[in-house]
Design an enzyme around this catalytic site. Structure first.
Site, mmCIF file in Angstrom:
data_model
loop_
_atom_site.group_PDB
_atom_site.id
_atom_site.type_symbol
_atom_site.label_atom_id
_atom_site.label_comp_id
_atom_site.label_asym_id
_atom_site.label_seq_id
_atom_site.Cartn_x
_atom_site.Cartn_y
_atom_site.Cartn_z
ATOM 1 N N TRP A 127 0.903 -1.284 0.047
ATOM 2 C CA TRP A 127 0.016 0.093 0.203
ATOM 3 C C TRP A 127 0.757 1.382 0.124
ATOM 4 C CZ3 TRP A 127 -1.880 2.677 4.778
ATOM 5 C CH2 TRP A 127 -2.991 3.632 4.455
ATOM 6 N N ASP A 208 -0.762 -5.384 9.238
ATOM 7 C CA ASP A 208 -1.846 -4.223 9.104
ATOM 8 C C ASP A 208 -3.061 -5.198 8.577
ATOM 9 O OD1 ASP A 208 -3.302 -2.366 7.957
ATOM 10 O OD2 ASP A 208 -1.899 -1.831 6.535
ATOM 11 N N ALA A 210 -6.568 -4.417 7.590
ATOM 12 C CA ALA A 210 -7.365 -3.183 7.132
ATOM 13 C C ALA A 210 -8.669 -4.044 6.649
ATOM 14 C CB ALA A 210 -6.707 -2.256 6.116
ATOM 15 N N LYS A 243 -13.314 -0.270 6.396
ATOM 16 C CA LYS A 243 -13.910 -0.984 5.256
ATOM 17 C C LYS A 243 -15.021 -2.044 5.896
ATOM 18 C CE LYS A 243 -10.516 0.741 3.600
ATOM 19 N NZ LYS A 243 -9.460 0.969 2.456
HETATM 20 C C1 LIG Z 1 -3.557 -1.862 3.338
HETATM 21 C C2 LIG Z 1 -4.151 -0.415 4.021
HETATM 22 N N1 LIG Z 1 -3.477 -0.435 5.410
HETATM 23 C C3 LIG Z 1 -4.187 0.515 5.848
HETATM 24 C C4 LIG Z 1 -5.450 1.331 5.401
HETATM 25 C C5 LIG Z 1 -5.943 2.359 6.163
HETATM 26 O O1 LIG Z 1 -7.156 2.542 6.251
HETATM 27 P P1 LIG Z 1 -7.828 3.687 7.102
HETATM 28 O O2 LIG Z 1 -6.914 4.564 7.560
HETATM 29 O O3 LIG Z 1 -8.823 4.615 6.162
HETATM 30 O O4 LIG Z 1 -8.722 3.084 8.021
HETATM 31 C C6 LIG Z 1 -5.857 1.062 4.035
HETATM 32 C C7 LIG Z 1 -6.814 1.979 3.182
HETATM 33 O O5 LIG Z 1 -6.717 1.900 2.313
HETATM 34 C C8 LIG Z 1 -5.002 -0.039 3.524
HETATM 35 O O6 LIG Z 1 -5.378 -0.300 2.210
#
Ligand SMILES: Cc1ncc(COP(=O)(O)O)c(C=O)c1O
Length: 394
Positions: A127, A208, A210, A243
């Site tokens: 990411w 991570d 998510a 999500k």
């Molecule tokens: C791999 C990954 N980590 C973390 C996040 C963080 O998401 P948020 O800060 O919107 O909760 C995302 C969001 O796209 C993601 O794809």
């Protein structure tokens, strides 16, 4: 003061959203932005979330400060959801944070306090926000092999060989499930091997998480995280509720730390809370209270799980339908990987000229690295999308 600054580069995905919005073609297809979309192309508020909000509005008695670690009920419900009984809770601490990003941020800061400038190993690719979060926290970033552009699967042998070379000063960032951007994930057996490697080398796992529940279901998606944290003395987990609860703009996530014993957990947590205090003082409550309300109430939880499952199975269905349509129309298995991938994304492995061509000629918008959001595929347009991909890929 500000004359010393030059313009920072814009966010590529936000720029793509702007281009898509300005495109007048009614046949355009948005596979770019990373939010879940339903069959109408909207990102709905889940009905369990709506009901929880109604209850909160009726019952809330104060807007006083929450405390640095955040909503306690949320914290223990998220630990049940993510870690289950994989690790003794006396070694575990949690702090609510603004989204998965905020959780990654405070945990990266924590790593830098413990070992300034240490290296975080991220998957190749990962990411795009992982690198700046780590570097802005003072850490170095290096990559381990992950995606195989030939098979569109994981280069597992190379990945494991790279992890086996690491040591106690290294941090390994792993996507708990639903890898972004590739959609290629580790099997349960491969997680077992990764966990054994981390236990052997002493490198610190940082997971991570998510997209819990977006891949193969809540339990299956937690397998890797639970396996890893139960195999090693210390670990970090960044959880996002953006999500799986559809709470993107509420900015709700959690930073979880697992230490070697309760005493070390308390010391490490005190540093984490000190980082939060010096950054934004306390987290906002609304998203956390929604998640707490849902997870603590049997009916709301059942409703949420059913909605989440519906989103998940819709994405799996779209994957299968696109792969099957391409197979039928081309008599080749070249795009079968789309059905094997899990989560919201698949990396198609197209070059940037092909990605540009699909946008210009067909109005098919995807991120420049050829990542598609499968939830953005309009089901009635699968045939058009299949034709466009096949024509562009010739
Ligand atoms: C791999 C990954 N980590 C973390 C996040 C963080 O998401 P948020 O800060 O919107 O909760 C995302 C969001 O796209 C993601 O794809």
């Amino acid at each position: 003061m500000f004359e010393t600054l030059s313009k920072a580069p814009g966010d590529k995905i936000l720029a793509l959203m702007g281009e898509y919005a300005a495109d007048p073609r009614p046949t355009k297809i948005d596979l770019g932005v990373g939010v879940y979309k339903d069959e109408k192309g909207t990102t709905p508020i889940m009905s369990a979330v709506r009901k929880a909000e109604e209850r909160i509005l009726a019952a809330e008695k104060t807007k006083s400060y929450l405390g640095i670690a955040g909503n306690k009920g949320f914290g223990s419900a998220v630990l049940d959801l993510t870690l289950g009984d994989s690790v003794d809770r006396s070694r575990v601490r949690i702090a609510q944070a603004p989204g998965g990003t905020g959780s990654l941020w405070v945990l990266m800061q924590l790593i830098n306090r413990a070992r300034p400038g240490t290296t975080v190993w991220v998957s190749d690719p990962t990411w795009p926000n992982h690198n700046p979060i780590a570097e802005n926290s003072g850490l170095a970033v290096a990559t381990y092999p992950y995606f195989d552009p030939e098979t569109r699967g994981v280069r597992f042998t190379e990945m494991l060989a790279a992890l086996d070379q690491l040591g106690k000063d290294d941090v390994v960032l792993l996507h708990g499930c639903c890898h972004n951007p590739t959609g290629a994930n580790l099997s349960a057996e491969q997680w077992d091997q990764v966990a054994a490697s981390l236990a052997r080398t002493g490198a610190l796992p940082f997971i991570d998480l998510a997209y819990l529940g977006f891949g193969d279901g809540l339990e299956a998606d937690a397998y890797g995280t639970r396996k890893v944290v139960s195999s090693v003395p210390e670990a970090l987990v960044a959880f996002s509720g953006s999500k799986n609860f559809g709470l993107y703009r509420e900015r709700i996530g959690a930073a979880i730390l697992i230490a070697r014993d309760a005493e070390q957990a308390d010391i490490t947590q005190s540093q984490l809370l000190n980082i939060i205090r010096g950054a934004y003082s306390q987290p906002p409550d609304h998203g956390a209270e929604i998640i707490r309300t849902i997870l603590e109430d049997a009916d709301l939880r059942t409703e949420w799980e059913a909605e989440l499952n519906q989103m998940r199975t819709r994405m799996v269905h779209l994957r299968e339908k696109l792969a099957e349509t391409i197979r039928q129309r081309s008599n080749s298995e070249d795009f079968d990987f789309i059905a094997d991938h899990r989560g919201m994304f698949s990396l198609l492995g197209l070059d940037s000229a092909t990605v540009e061509h699909l946008k210009a000629a067909n109005g098919v918008y995807m991120v420049g690295d050829s990542r598609i959001n499968v939830a953005g595929i309009p089901e009635e347009r699968v045939g058009d999308l299949a034709d466009a991909l096949l024509a562009a890929n010739k």
